[in-house]
Design an enzyme around this catalytic site. Structure first.
Site, PDB file in Angstrom:
ATOM      1  N   GLU A 233     -25.782 -34.360  39.387  1.00  0.00           N
ATOM      2  CA  GLU A 233     -24.657 -33.737  38.684  1.00  0.00           C
ATOM      3  C   GLU A 233     -24.783 -33.973  37.185  1.00  0.00           C
ATOM      4  O   GLU A 233     -25.077 -35.080  36.734  1.00  0.00           O
ATOM      5  CB  GLU A 233     -23.352 -34.348  39.197  1.00  0.00           C
ATOM      6  CG  GLU A 233     -22.103 -33.818  38.528  1.00  0.00           C
ATOM      7  CD  GLU A 233     -20.848 -34.539  38.979  1.00  0.00           C
ATOM      8  OE1 GLU A 233     -19.749 -34.014  38.747  1.00  0.00           O
ATOM      9  OE2 GLU A 233     -20.965 -35.636  39.576  1.00  0.00           O
TER      10      GLU A 233
ATOM     11  N   LYS B  73     -18.642 -25.851  41.906  1.00  0.00           N
ATOM     12  CA  LYS B  73     -17.842 -26.842  42.620  1.00  0.00           C
ATOM     13  C   LYS B  73     -16.482 -26.256  42.983  1.00  0.00           C
ATOM     14  O   LYS B  73     -15.797 -25.657  42.146  1.00  0.00           O
ATOM     15  CB  LYS B  73     -17.669 -28.090  41.757  1.00  0.00           C
ATOM     16  CG  LYS B  73     -16.998 -29.247  42.471  1.00  0.00           C
ATOM     17  CD  LYS B  73     -16.958 -30.495  41.595  1.00  0.00           C
ATOM     18  CE  LYS B  73     -16.349 -31.671  42.338  1.00  0.00           C
ATOM     19  NZ  LYS B  73     -16.275 -32.888  41.504  1.00  0.00           N
TER      20      LYS B  73
ATOM     21  N   CYS C  48     -20.633 -34.226  44.183  1.00  0.00           N
ATOM     22  CA  CYS C  48     -19.977 -35.530  44.121  1.00  0.00           C
ATOM     23  C   CYS C  48     -18.810 -35.654  45.095  1.00  0.00           C
ATOM     24  O   CYS C  48     -18.984 -35.777  46.298  1.00  0.00           O
ATOM     25  CB  CYS C  48     -19.549 -35.806  42.686  1.00  0.00           C
ATOM     26  SG  CYS C  48     -19.152 -37.547  42.376  1.00  0.00           S
TER      27      CYS C  48
END
Length: 539
Positions: free
Chosen positions: A285, A356, A406
């Site tokens: 990320e 995301k 994440c």
């Protein structure tokens, strides 16, 4: 201290201790080890059951509702604050918030989330059946509903759910019932230990000892349960860990220059490595902590040329967008031969893109009414746009590769959305992360455990590329195949086996999310109350 006062405070102190042990059971944080039952950084399922059993005993013996609510709140607040104490590091060390304010914020968050468990405990205490088996079943149902509430309400924050402590013991059941099902079984065992009597207690204790006391119990369960997924070929991978210190990551003269150099060289070298032919290279990320348009064009030219002429596909995390169009926390990918000739626009014209979906409150979006809280910190934050759910996988090397970013791997029901169409379901999962915000501590171990549980639930290997750890390759049974040392730059080579077919969890979670878990818990609650007989109020 007067004896009467000591008698009132003793249960509260015990609830505090039990809550901390519950937190530490998710990933044991201390150097004091008792192998194989206590190992630093690893879950301790027996400790989770034992500490919850102590809490149930305290709740059951509460003399009145006020005492019960206090004990439940103390236990749950200690548990949750202990689980995510690392938030203090992000707010104080990297966010610049004064230490007392940061500690208060962690405690207030834990207290707020603990209200779910206090309500569940009160409902159980008020309606508890007389029969111990029914009381235990009712507790497991109520506790599971509280876990679900924490995982869903207010965008959801299920970090440290009890089921994560059970990955090594009950993990073989995760493909059928998921993390909340494992937590429910552990809660049932804990309640039985606390409430049963006589021969029934001895029988239950023997079963608990067999499961949680025998180190081989998890492997024994795996060997006796059918495999719901099948092999789908192998994929050579290289996972990159730049280990850019968080206090340097966004510094133009230190972290940014270092990230560009290290990841650029590692990606070019990996893309051209013959042993990775048909394989995958993953950078974490925000590996490049700049918008693509702020990176020199010749940087993208060199990278695009290496991938276009190379052997392996590349996935890399970086922010995308502009002030006019908005921003996304994204993963971009290129396959050999498909990297664009127009290098200046390489990320914008990537062969693959994932945005995301599940954003982090306060980190990636600001909840209404909380701008004042964000203004107390100096860490970079923003309001990102959400990606769709689900998004297509990257097809490469005979695999369908599904990345996520994440925090998203806390939500197995959201990852399961990609399995709605079995013929297009991912065969390999990839998580790119940067949890250096939380220091070199137990957060890394907890996140590894979360990834292991997701791999089990969905029956897929999980690849993790992180900035500082845990960068690891995990197979479909939740076993860590290889892992880099944390906090140091490195490149991890591994070969993972893709999987096809759907686990029962993937089937029902893809269609109905967590609704089946809630329905099952409500049904068990109703059955326990209907069949367990009434009891008088009080301890």
């Amino acid at each position: 201290m007067r004896p009467a006062r000591a008698a009132r405070l003793a249960p509260v102190a015990l609830a505090l201790a039990a809550g901390l042990l519950q937190a530490w059971s998710v990933a044991w944080p201390w150097g004091l080890e008792l192998a194989p039952w206590l190992r630093r950084g690893e879950p301790a399922g027996w400790l989770q059951v034992a500490s919850l059993a102590a809490a149930v005993a305290l709740l059951a013996r509460s003399p009145d509702a006020r005492a019960l609510l206090l004990r439940a709140l103390v236990f749950a607040t200690a548990w949750l604050a202990g689980v995510f104490a690392w938030l203090f590091t992000s707010m104080h060390v990297y966010g610049g918030m004064a230490a007392p304010l940061a500690a208060t914020a962690v405690l207030l968050l834990a207290l707020f989330l603990a209200l779910d468990y206090a309500l569940a405990a009160w409902l159980w205490w008020r309606a508890r059946p007389a029969a111990p088996w029914a009381a235990a079943l009712a507790f497991a149902a109520a506790w599971t509903l509280a876990e679900l509430a924490r995982g869903v309400l207010w965008t959801g924050f299920p970090w440290g759910a009890g089921g994560y402590a059970q990955v090594d013991v009950l993990g073989a059941l995760a493909p059928w019932m998921g993390v909340y099902g494992l937590g429910a079984l552990a809660a049932l065992a804990a309640a039985w230990l606390a409430l049963a009597r006589g021969a029934a207690w001895l029988a239950g204790a023997a079963l608990v000892l067999a499961l949680w006391g025998w180190p081989g119990a998890g492997a024994w369960l795996h060997a006796r349960l059918p495999q719901p997924t099948q092999p789908a070929g192998t994929l050579p991978v290289r996972l990159l860990q730049g280990a850019i210190p968080q206090d340097e990551k966004f510094d133009a003269e230190r972290g940014i220059e270092r990230a560009l150099r290290w990841y650029g060289q590692a990606l070019v070298r990996a893309a051209q490595t013959p042993s990775l032919a048909g394989g995958l290279v993953v950078a974490p990320e925000t590996a490049i902590p700049l918008l693509p348009q702020d990176v020199p064009a010749d940087y993208w030219a060199q990278l695009a040329a290496a991938i276009r002429q190379g052997h392996a596909a590349v996935l890399m995390g970086l922010p995308l967008g502009s002030l006019a169009d908005g921003y996304t926390n994204s993963v971009v990918g290129w396959r050999p031969g498909a990297a664009p000739q127009d290098a200046a626009h390489a990320p914008a014209r990537a062969d693959y893109r994932y945005d995301k979906h599940h954003l982090v409150p306060f980190g990636e979006f600001v909840p209404p009414g909380f701008r004042w809280f964000v203004n107390l910190m100096v860490m970079p934050m923003g309001d990102f746009a959400r990606g769709a759910l689900p998004q297509p996988a990257l097809e490469w090397g005979g695999q369908r590769i599904a990345p996520h970013v994440c925090y998203e791997d806390l939500f197995g029901e959201e990852l399961a959305a990609a399995f709605r169409e079995p013929t297009q379901a991912p065969t390999v999962l990839v998580n790119v992360s940067n949890i250096a915000w939380f220091g070199d501590g137990v957060a890394i171990d907890q996140h590894r455990g979360i990834a292991r549980l997701r791999a089990l639930e969905l029956g897929r290997p999980m690849l993790r590329a992180t900035n500082t750890g845990a960068t690891a390759a995990i197979d479909h049974r939740g076993r860590v195949l290889a892992e880099l040392p944390r906090g140091v730059p490195g490149e991890l080579d591994a070969v993972v086996q893709g999987r096809q077919g759907l686990t029962p969890y993937a089937r029902w979670a893809a269609r109905w999310g967590l609704a089946p878990v809630a329905a099952a818990a409500l049904l068990l609650w109703a059955l326990a109350l209907a069949a367990g007989g009434r009891r008088r109020m009080g301890p």
